[in-house]
Design an enzyme around this catalytic site. Structure first.
Site, PDB file in Angstrom:
ATOM      1  N   CYS A  99       0.843  -1.196   0.000  1.00  0.00           N
ATOM      2  CA  CYS A  99       0.000   0.000   0.000  1.00  0.00           C
ATOM      3  C   CYS A  99       0.884   1.254   0.000  1.00  0.00           C
ATOM      4  O   CYS A  99       1.497   1.575  -1.004  1.00  0.00           O
ATOM      5  CB  CYS A  99      -0.982  -0.028   1.162  1.00  0.00           C
ATOM      6  N   HIS A 198      -3.413  -5.103   0.746  1.00  0.00           N
ATOM      7  CA  HIS A 198      -2.788  -5.566   1.990  1.00  0.00           C
ATOM      8  C   HIS A 198      -2.797  -7.098   2.049  1.00  0.00           C
ATOM      9  O   HIS A 198      -3.691  -7.703   2.664  1.00  0.00           O
ATOM     10  CB  HIS A 198      -3.523  -4.986   3.204  1.00  0.00           C
ATOM     11  N   GLU A 200      -1.100  -9.053   3.806  1.00  0.00           N
ATOM     12  CA  GLU A 200      -0.931  -9.604   5.153  1.00  0.00           C
ATOM     13  C   GLU A 200      -2.268 -10.013   5.776  1.00  0.00           C
ATOM     14  O   GLU A 200      -2.318 -10.928   6.630  1.00  0.00           O
ATOM     15  CB  GLU A 200      -0.193  -8.613   6.065  1.00  0.00           C
TER      16      GLU A 200
END
Length: 242
Positions: A99, A198, A200
């Protein structure tokens, strides 16, 4: 063999909840995470790879842009991450930008940003969620395509800025359905890739875990004084579109 060490930059405000997710993804990929941020030591000599994480907008001062009133800035973090990206590329240390981190990778290499990305790309859906509700289209014959396949990819989105002009030695790896750039990658070693979403938060998706695996693979190759992109290419298993 010890796990490659990956330095991860985080926001001082939200890093306490983001870093454990980063560390989990990096551990699954075979690495070990080290948290960095303003006020914390960030020594590239201690790591084999770097993740530049998400957070506040990047100041337009870094690319001669004009500040928009809606921007929320963190000048101390800008300075830290710009220094880290510059030094990492100089030291052949691989980088994954997430990001804001993808935007910082572009800016560090001389590129610019759309500060009001959705004002520019009217056909791009403005979705702010950690859930995979946004569709991105992966460009063929890119590193991202090798890692995650070429089919439409469902991702999350929390950003308001996006890459405008590409930095030096970068290419576009994905766009959304409205044409906004969603991923960039470096053409040569050291391995560097930036994604606007994102991953993660999407650790359950193999196509997203592949990004962290690629970084750890490149970090191990760097430690062994081997070609990073070549190592990532060898390691990338054929993926179904999922």
């Amino acid at each position: 063999m010890t796990r490659p060490v990956i330095g991860v930059t985080t926001s001082n405000r939200s890093g306490w909840r983001v870093f454990p997710l980063m560390a989990f993804n990096i551990w699954l990929a075979g690495g070990r995470a080290l948290r960095w941020g303003t006020g914390r030591e960030a020594d590239l000599a201690q790591v084999d790879g770097v993740v530049i994480g998400g957070g506040d907008d990047i100041s337009p001062d870094l690319y001669d842009g004009r500040l928009v009133t809606s921007a929320r800035l963190d000048p101390a973090r800008d300075a830290l991450e710009k220094r880290l990206v510059d030094a990492a590329l100089e030291r052949d240390t691989p980088v994954l930008g997430i990001c804001r981190g993808s935007q910082m990778l572009n800016v560090a290499l001389g590129g610019t940003l759309h500060q009001d990305a959705y004002g520019t790309y009217r056909d791009s859906r403005f979705i702010r969620t950690i859930l995979p509700r946004k569709t991105v289209l992966v460009e063929a014959d890119t590193r991202l395509a090798q890692l995650s396949g070429t089919g439409p990819m469902r991702v999350n989105a929390l950003h308001t800025q996006a890459v405008e002009d590409l930095g030096e030695a970068l290419r576009i790896a994905a766009r959304d359905e409205g044409g906004m750039i969603q991923a960039i990658e470096r053409l040569s070693d050291p391995f560097a890739i930036g994604v606007q979403w994102h991953p993660e938060h999407l650790f359950y998706a193999r196509r997203q875990r592949a990004l962290f695996r690629a970084l750890v693979t490149a970090a191990a190759a760097r430690r062994d004084h081997a070609g990073q992109i070549a190592a990532v290419r060898r390691d990338a298993a054929p993926l179904g579109e999922q």
